[in-house]
Design a protein around this motif. Structure first.
Motif, PDB file in Angstrom:
ATOM      1  N   GLU A  38       0.795  -1.227   0.000  1.00 18.47           N
ATOM      2  CA  GLU A  38       0.000   0.000   0.000  1.00 18.47           C
ATOM      3  C   GLU A  38       0.829   1.279   0.000  1.00 18.47           C
ATOM      4  O   GLU A  38       0.312   2.347  -0.280  1.00 18.47           O
ATOM      5  CB  GLU A  38      -0.973  -0.034   1.171  1.00 18.47           C
ATOM      6  CG  GLU A  38      -1.900  -1.230   1.049  1.00 18.47           C
ATOM      7  CD  GLU A  38      -2.999  -1.241   2.085  1.00 18.47           C
ATOM      8  OE1 GLU A  38      -2.983  -0.377   2.966  1.00 18.47           O
ATOM      9  OE2 GLU A  38      -3.868  -2.120   1.997  1.00 18.47           O
ATOM     10  N   THR A  39       2.134   1.176   0.284  1.00 17.32           N
ATOM     11  CA  THR A  39       2.985   2.357   0.189  1.00 17.32           C
ATOM     12  C   THR A  39       4.012   2.228  -0.923  1.00 17.32           C
ATOM     13  O   THR A  39       4.608   3.220  -1.327  1.00 17.32           O
ATOM     14  CB  THR A  39       3.729   2.608   1.516  1.00 17.32           C
ATOM     15  OG1 THR A  39       4.661   1.533   1.743  1.00 17.32           O
ATOM     16  CG2 THR A  39       2.749   2.691   2.676  1.00 17.32           C
ATOM     17  N   GLY A  40       4.217   0.980  -1.407  1.00 20.23           N
ATOM     18  CA  GLY A  40       5.191   0.754  -2.467  1.00 20.23           C
ATOM     19  C   GLY A  40       6.611   0.598  -1.964  1.00 20.23           C
ATOM     20  O   GLY A  40       7.520   0.315  -2.757  1.00 20.23           O
ATOM     21  N   GLU A  41       6.858   0.745  -0.671  1.00 13.47           N
ATOM     22  CA  GLU A  41       8.206   0.615  -0.124  1.00 13.47           C
ATOM     23  C   GLU A  41       8.696  -0.824  -0.259  1.00 13.47           C
ATOM     24  O   GLU A  41       7.956  -1.775   0.011  1.00 13.47           O
ATOM     25  CB  GLU A  41       8.210   1.044   1.341  1.00 13.47           C
ATOM     26  CG  GLU A  41       9.583   1.013   1.985  1.00 13.47           C
ATOM     27  CD  GLU A  41       9.546   1.432   3.439  1.00 13.47           C
ATOM     28  OE1 GLU A  41      10.591   1.361   4.100  1.00 13.47           O
ATOM     29  OE2 GLU A  41       8.451   1.829   3.900  1.00 13.47           O
ATOM     30  N   GLN A  42       9.945  -1.002  -0.672  1.00 14.18           N
ATOM     31  CA  GLN A  42      10.505  -2.333  -0.890  1.00 14.18           C
ATOM     32  C   GLN A  42      11.801  -2.510  -0.115  1.00 14.18           C
ATOM     33  O   GLN A  42      12.504  -1.545   0.176  1.00 14.18           O
ATOM     34  CB  GLN A  42      10.784  -2.578  -2.376  1.00 14.18           C
ATOM     35  CG  GLN A  42       9.545  -2.649  -3.246  1.00 14.18           C
ATOM     36  CD  GLN A  42       9.835  -3.226  -4.616  1.00 14.18           C
ATOM     37  OE1 GLN A  42      10.725  -4.053  -4.776  1.00 14.18           O
ATOM     38  NE2 GLN A  42       9.071  -2.803  -5.608  1.00 14.18           N
ATOM     39  N   LEU A  43      12.119  -3.763   0.195  1.00 15.00           N
ATOM     40  CA  LEU A  43      13.417  -4.117   0.746  1.00 15.00           C
ATOM     41  C   LEU A  43      13.746  -5.536   0.321  1.00 15.00           C
ATOM     42  O   LEU A  43      12.843  -6.316  -0.015  1.00 15.00           O
ATOM     43  CB  LEU A  43      13.429  -3.999   2.267  1.00 15.00           C
ATOM     44  CG  LEU A  43      12.599  -4.996   3.089  1.00 15.00           C
ATOM     45  CD1 LEU A  43      13.219  -5.136   4.471  1.00 15.00           C
ATOM     46  CD2 LEU A  43      11.160  -4.510   3.240  1.00 15.00           C
ATOM     47  N   LEU A  44      15.019  -5.853   0.296  1.00 19.40           N
ATOM     48  CA  LEU A  44      15.469  -7.189  -0.083  1.00 19.40           C
ATOM     49  C   LEU A  44      15.640  -8.044   1.161  1.00 19.40           C
ATOM     50  O   LEU A  44      16.189  -7.586   2.171  1.00 19.40           O
ATOM     51  CB  LEU A  44      16.790  -7.112  -0.847  1.00 19.40           C
ATOM     52  CG  LEU A  44      16.732  -6.536  -2.259  1.00 19.40           C
ATOM     53  CD1 LEU A  44      18.137  -6.392  -2.832  1.00 19.40           C
ATOM     54  CD2 LEU A  44      15.891  -7.430  -3.172  1.00 19.40           C
ATOM     55  N   VAL A  45      15.179  -9.282   1.098  1.00 21.07           N
ATOM     56  CA  VAL A  45      15.345 -10.216   2.210  1.00 21.07           C
ATOM     57  C   VAL A  45      15.920 -11.513   1.671  1.00 21.07           C
ATOM     58  O   VAL A  45      15.690 -11.891   0.513  1.00 21.07           O
ATOM     59  CB  VAL A  45      14.006 -10.491   2.933  1.00 21.07           C
ATOM     60  CG1 VAL A  45      13.437  -9.222   3.530  1.00 21.07           C
ATOM     61  CG2 VAL A  45      12.998 -11.132   1.988  1.00 21.07           C
ATOM     62  N   ASP A  46      16.648 -12.189   2.509  1.00 22.98           N
ATOM     63  CA  ASP A  46      17.266 -13.455   2.129  1.00 22.98           C
ATOM     64  C   ASP A  46      16.431 -14.600   2.677  1.00 22.98           C
ATOM     65  O   ASP A  46      16.542 -14.971   3.851  1.00 22.98           O
ATOM     66  CB  ASP A  46      18.690 -13.527   2.673  1.00 22.98           C
ATOM     67  CG  ASP A  46      19.421 -14.789   2.218  1.00 22.98           C
ATOM     68  OD1 ASP A  46      18.862 -15.519   1.359  1.00 22.98           O
ATOM     69  OD2 ASP A  46      20.532 -15.042   2.721  1.00 22.98           O
ATOM     70  N   THR A  47      15.554 -15.160   1.840  1.00 19.71           N
ATOM     71  CA  THR A  47      14.696 -16.255   2.296  1.00 19.71           C
ATOM     72  C   THR A  47      15.461 -17.566   2.426  1.00 19.71           C
ATOM     73  O   THR A  47      14.899 -18.550   2.900  1.00 19.71           O
ATOM     74  CB  THR A  47      13.512 -16.445   1.330  1.00 19.71           C
ATOM     75  OG1 THR A  47      14.006 -16.746   0.027  1.00 19.71           O
ATOM     76  CG2 THR A  47      12.652 -15.186   1.275  1.00 19.71           C
ATOM     77  N   HIS A  48      16.718 -17.581   1.980  1.00 27.34           N
ATOM     78  CA  HIS A  48      17.532 -18.776   2.181  1.00 27.34           C
ATOM     79  C   HIS A  48      17.927 -18.916   3.649  1.00 27.34           C
ATOM     80  O   HIS A  48      18.303 -20.005   4.101  1.00 27.34           O
ATOM     81  CB  HIS A  48      18.782 -18.699   1.299  1.00 27.34           C
ATOM     82  CG  HIS A  48      19.629 -19.943   1.343  1.00 27.34           C
ATOM     83  ND1 HIS A  48      19.173 -21.166   0.904  1.00 27.34           N
ATOM     84  CD2 HIS A  48      20.893 -20.146   1.810  1.00 27.34           C
ATOM     85  CE1 HIS A  48      20.128 -22.073   1.084  1.00 27.34           C
ATOM     86  NE2 HIS A  48      21.167 -21.487   1.631  1.00 27.34           N
ATOM     87  N   ASP A  49      17.794 -17.816   4.392  1.00 22.76           N
ATOM     88  CA  ASP A  49      18.106 -17.815   5.812  1.00 22.76           C
ATOM     89  C   ASP A  49      16.975 -18.506   6.578  1.00 22.76           C
ATOM     90  O   ASP A  49      15.860 -17.982   6.693  1.00 22.76           O
ATOM     91  CB  ASP A  49      18.267 -16.366   6.285  1.00 22.76           C
ATOM     92  CG  ASP A  49      18.664 -16.267   7.755  1.00 22.76           C
ATOM     93  OD1 ASP A  49      18.577 -17.273   8.476  1.00 22.76           O
ATOM     94  OD2 ASP A  49      19.049 -15.158   8.184  1.00 22.76           O
ATOM     95  N   ALA A  50      17.242 -19.693   7.100  1.00 24.70           N
ATOM     96  CA  ALA A  50      16.211 -20.474   7.798  1.00 24.70           C
ATOM     97  C   ALA A  50      15.688 -19.728   9.016  1.00 24.70           C
ATOM     98  O   ALA A  50      14.498 -19.804   9.348  1.00 24.70           O
ATOM     99  CB  ALA A  50      16.763 -21.831   8.209  1.00 24.70           C
ATOM    100  N   GLY A  51      16.569 -18.978   9.687  1.00 25.46           N
ATOM    101  CA  GLY A  51      16.132 -18.219  10.851  1.00 25.46           C
ATOM    102  C   GLY A  51      15.125 -17.146  10.485  1.00 25.46           C
ATOM    103  O   GLY A  51      14.152 -16.922  11.206  1.00 25.46           O
TER     104      GLY A  51
END
Length: 331
Positions: free
Chosen positions: A247-260
């Motif tokens: 709803e704001t369009g803000e983005q960030l990158l996340v590492d889904t390979h990180d099990a934690g």
């Protein structure tokens, strides 16, 4: 907040709504693939779709859990030394209203369908089923605010008009957050006569909607139809992916390979699920959860089974078990 944040769907996800088929094509397809099946499967259970408010006394029976205490017949209860309630013949000439959340978060979908597509198909099926039996349906549409009110009407052309209003509307831009309480407050002002209200939303919203939902439920028969996607509950291992606030369009990158990280995401998602279901239960509404990867026929049948158990109609079966981890009807 993460509650308004969703993974950006991959390139293979559902196409933009601008490429969706016309309303006539959508309704005709659903009439052949869904509505015809439901008409045969529901049979005598049709009256569980709408709860009427008729005053004709039909029968007396022993009180059961979830019965309305206002229907207790105290004279019969005193005479038989067992609590009995009146059973009334319900008025089927009621109106149904769809309170439609079409905010940006509803455009998300990680697979072949987006939540907005599921919403459109649900509305098409329920509206056509109800109007085929002589009832009228209306709608309030919410984007950045409540911008469209469709008064109740009947017939196939009216259903097409409703679907056209859902599909042919500009996508809302950055709204700063969904304010679901505005949609519910508008419904309280617009819908004066007792009706059945379907609140179709993903309930990704700013706080403050619980109280107006409960107030609506005290006056009307309210069903919360919650839209969700599997990726909102459990992130798969996709490597480095962008996460976007719908709803704001803000983005960030996340590492889904990180099990934690995936575990933390699942824990927060589970906590929100529990809080949301508790809020809906406190509001006193029936809840139907529709997932983007499940079957609409099974959903509607489970809904009617819940209504049947709630109203204790003859032939009610055992408690309903979920068909999947993501779509079920919750009491």
């Amino acid at each position: 907040m993460w509650t308004r944040t969703q993974p950006v769907p991959p390139a293979s996800a559902a196409p933009a709504l601008a490429s969706t088929p016309g309303t006539e094509h959508v309704l005709r397809r659903l009439e052949w693939t869904v509505i015809r099946r439901l008409d045969g499967l529901l049979q005598g259970d049709y009256r569980t779709l709408l709860r009427g408010a008729g005053l004709d006394l039909a029968d007396l029976r022993e009180y059961q859990h979830f019965d309305d205490v206002r229907h207790i017949d105290w004279n019969v209860t005193a005479r038989l030394q067992q609590t009995h309630v009146r059973v009334f013949t319900e008025d089927r000439e009621m109106s149904a209203w769809f309170l439609l959340d079409l905010s940006p978060s509803v455009d998300f979908g990680s697979g072949e369908q987006r939540k907005r597509h599921v919403s459109t198909e649900f509305v098409a099926v329920l509206a056509r089923l109800l109007t085929r039996h002589g009832n009228r349906v209306g709608a309030l549409l919410y984007g950045a605010g409540v911008d469209t009110v469709i008064p109740p009407g009947g017939g196939r052309r009216h259903v097409l008009h409703l679907l056209h209003a859902m599909q042919n509307r500009p996508l809302a831009g950055d709204t700063g957050g969904t304010r679901l309480h505005e949609l519910l407050a508008s419904a309280a002002a617009v819908v004066r006569r007792r009706s059945t209200l379907f609140v179709v939303s993903d309930f990704i919203s700013e706080p403050g909607w619980e109280k107006p939902l409960g107030e609506l439920a005290r006056r009307h028969d309210v069903v919360a139809v919650r839209l969700l996607d599997p990726m909102e509950l459990d992130l798969p291992d996709l490597g480095l992916i962008p996460i976007r606030d719908a709803e704001t369009g803000e983005q960030l990158l996340v590492d889904t390979h990180d099990a934690g990280f995936r575990k933390r995401f699942a824990r927060i998602a589970a906590q929100r699920e529990a809080e949301l279901r508790q809020a809906l239960a406190r509001a006193g509404v029936d809840t139907l959860e529709l997932c983007t990867d499940d079957d609409l026929v099974a959903s509607v049948l489970r809904f009617t089974d819940l209504r049947k158990r709630r109203s204790r109609l003859p032939g009610a079966g055992a408690p309903v078990s979920p068909l999947s981890a993501h779509l079920h009807v919750a009491a």
